[in-house]
Design a protein around this motif. Sequence first.
Motif, PDB file in Angstrom:
ATOM      1  N   ILE A 180       0.829  -1.198   0.000  1.00 35.85           N
ATOM      2  CA  ILE A 180       0.000   0.000   0.000  1.00 35.85           C
ATOM      3  C   ILE A 180       0.869   1.255   0.000  1.00 35.85           C
ATOM      4  N   TRP A 181       0.388   2.292  -0.672  1.00 37.55           N
ATOM      5  CA  TRP A 181       1.025   3.609  -0.792  1.00 37.55           C
ATOM      6  C   TRP A 181       2.281   3.567  -1.661  1.00 37.55           C
ATOM      7  N   MET A 182       2.618   2.408  -2.216  1.00 40.67           N
ATOM      8  CA  MET A 182       3.876   2.253  -2.930  1.00 40.67           C
ATOM      9  C   MET A 182       3.644   2.160  -4.441  1.00 40.67           C
ATOM     10  N   THR A 183       4.730   2.189  -5.188  1.00 44.69           N
ATOM     11  CA  THR A 183       4.656   2.114  -6.651  1.00 44.69           C
ATOM     12  C   THR A 183       5.481   0.967  -7.224  1.00 44.69           C
ATOM     13  N   GLY A 184       6.279   0.319  -6.384  1.00 45.56           N
ATOM     14  CA  GLY A 184       7.175  -0.726  -6.845  1.00 45.56           C
ATOM     15  C   GLY A 184       8.617  -0.279  -6.913  1.00 45.56           C
ATOM     16  N   ILE A 185       8.837   1.042  -6.894  1.00 40.29           N
ATOM     17  CA  ILE A 185      10.214   1.548  -6.916  1.00 40.29           C
ATOM     18  C   ILE A 185      10.976   1.076  -5.677  1.00 40.29           C
ATOM     19  N   GLU A 186      10.269   1.005  -4.540  1.00 42.70           N
ATOM     20  CA  GLU A 186      10.927   0.586  -3.292  1.00 42.70           C
ATOM     21  C   GLU A 186      11.380  -0.867  -3.330  1.00 42.70           C
ATOM     22  N   LEU A 187      10.934  -1.625  -4.340  1.00 36.56           N
ATOM     23  CA  LEU A 187      11.347  -3.019  -4.487  1.00 36.56           C
ATOM     24  C   LEU A 187      12.622  -3.178  -5.311  1.00 36.56           C
ATOM     25  N   ALA A 188      13.172  -2.062  -5.769  1.00 31.75           N
ATOM     26  CA  ALA A 188      14.325  -2.128  -6.678  1.00 31.75           C
ATOM     27  C   ALA A 188      15.526  -2.805  -6.029  1.00 31.75           C
ATOM     28  N   TRP A 189      15.782  -2.505  -4.748  1.00 32.00           N
ATOM     29  CA  TRP A 189      16.957  -3.084  -4.091  1.00 32.00           C
ATOM     30  C   TRP A 189      16.815  -4.600  -3.973  1.00 32.00           C
ATOM     31  N   LEU A 190      15.623  -5.050  -3.553  1.00 28.61           N
ATOM     32  CA  LEU A 190      15.346  -6.485  -3.494  1.00 28.61           C
ATOM     33  C   LEU A 190      15.484  -7.105  -4.879  1.00 28.61           C
ATOM     34  N   GLY A 191      14.951  -6.417  -5.882  1.00 22.15           N
ATOM     35  CA  GLY A 191      15.035  -6.926  -7.247  1.00 22.15           C
ATOM     36  C   GLY A 191      16.461  -7.086  -7.723  1.00 22.15           C
ATOM     37  N   ARG A 192      17.325  -6.121  -7.382  1.00 27.37           N
ATOM     38  CA  ARG A 192      18.730  -6.222  -7.782  1.00 27.37           C
ATOM     39  C   ARG A 192      19.416  -7.414  -7.123  1.00 27.37           C
ATOM     40  N   ARG A 193      19.102  -7.639  -5.871  1.00 30.64           N
ATOM     41  CA  ARG A 193      19.716  -8.775  -5.182  1.00 30.64           C
ATOM     42  C   ARG A 193      19.221 -10.106  -5.768  1.00 30.64           C
ATOM     43  N   LEU A 194      17.960 -10.179  -6.125  1.00 32.58           N
ATOM     44  CA  LEU A 194      17.444 -11.405  -6.736  1.00 32.58           C
ATOM     45  C   LEU A 194      18.032 -11.596  -8.131  1.00 32.58           C
ATOM     46  N   SER A 195      18.218 -10.509  -8.858  1.00 36.07           N
ATOM     47  CA  SER A 195      18.866 -10.594 -10.173  1.00 36.07           C
ATOM     48  C   SER A 195      20.288 -11.126 -10.036  1.00 36.07           C
ATOM     49  N   ALA A 196      20.989 -10.670  -8.998  1.00 33.25           N
ATOM     50  CA  ALA A 196      22.354 -11.144  -8.758  1.00 33.25           C
ATOM     51  C   ALA A 196      22.385 -12.628  -8.421  1.00 33.25           C
ATOM     52  N   ASN A 197      21.239 -13.173  -7.991  1.00 34.98           N
ATOM     53  CA  ASN A 197      21.120 -14.599  -7.705  1.00 34.98           C
ATOM     54  C   ASN A 197      20.660 -15.402  -8.918  1.00 34.98           C
ATOM     55  N   GLY A 198      20.626 -14.749 -10.081  1.00 29.87           N
ATOM     56  CA  GLY A 198      20.328 -15.468 -11.305  1.00 29.87           C
ATOM     57  C   GLY A 198      18.888 -15.413 -11.779  1.00 29.87           C
TER      58      GLY A 198
END
Length: 215
Positions: free
Chosen positions: A19-37
């Motif tokens: 709630i209140w978010m746009t998905g931008i705040e998930l970028a850090w998590l997304g980068r770490r998951l990307s680094a995991n393949g």
Amino acid sequence: MSNTRGEGDCSRILLVHGIWMTGIELAWLGRRLSANGFAVDRFRYRSLRQTPAEGAERLNRFIRQRGYDCLHLVAHSLGGLVLLNLFDRYPDQPPGRVVLLGAPVQGSVVARRLAHHPWGRHLIGRAGERGLVEGAPPWNGGRELGVVAGTSGLGIGRLLGGIDDVSDGTVMVKETVIPAASDRRLHATGHMSMLFSAAVAADVAEFLRHGRFPG
């Protein structure tokens, strides 16, 4: 949707914000998951203007339009309630695993307090229906589900009369419980800080690969 790949071989993740978010705040998590393949996509919905069920309808269209043959779903907070509405109404989803992060699937005491005040109702919008106030539908996704909850106790709940149980400061651990979940993990994080935690990201990656949290 048909698929010939196993869930453990799936490398595509869709992140769903709260709630209140746009998905931008998930970028850090997304980068770490990307680094995991993993290959990471993000889904955006109107968290205040749409009910979680309406968000689920929009998410279903999003998934089908992209024709994923295999897809893991990772959702934070209200996004987890959108996912439970998705599987309740549209169970025929691509194979994959699901992880919920700080999702008050039983409903939120903080949201219920807000709902008692005119100014508070504006803050939760339409997210209460089959969501933050009423609770989400029961889990019936027919796939492995991991639940992560925070225990730091630091968050908006302290400003709204306090929370009388173990919590991430916004959502109580007991509000995240899904009896049918495959596994669950507690982290000493806050409701938002879990999105920036390397340990949480590592647990998410492990669950998506193996269907269990490490250790």
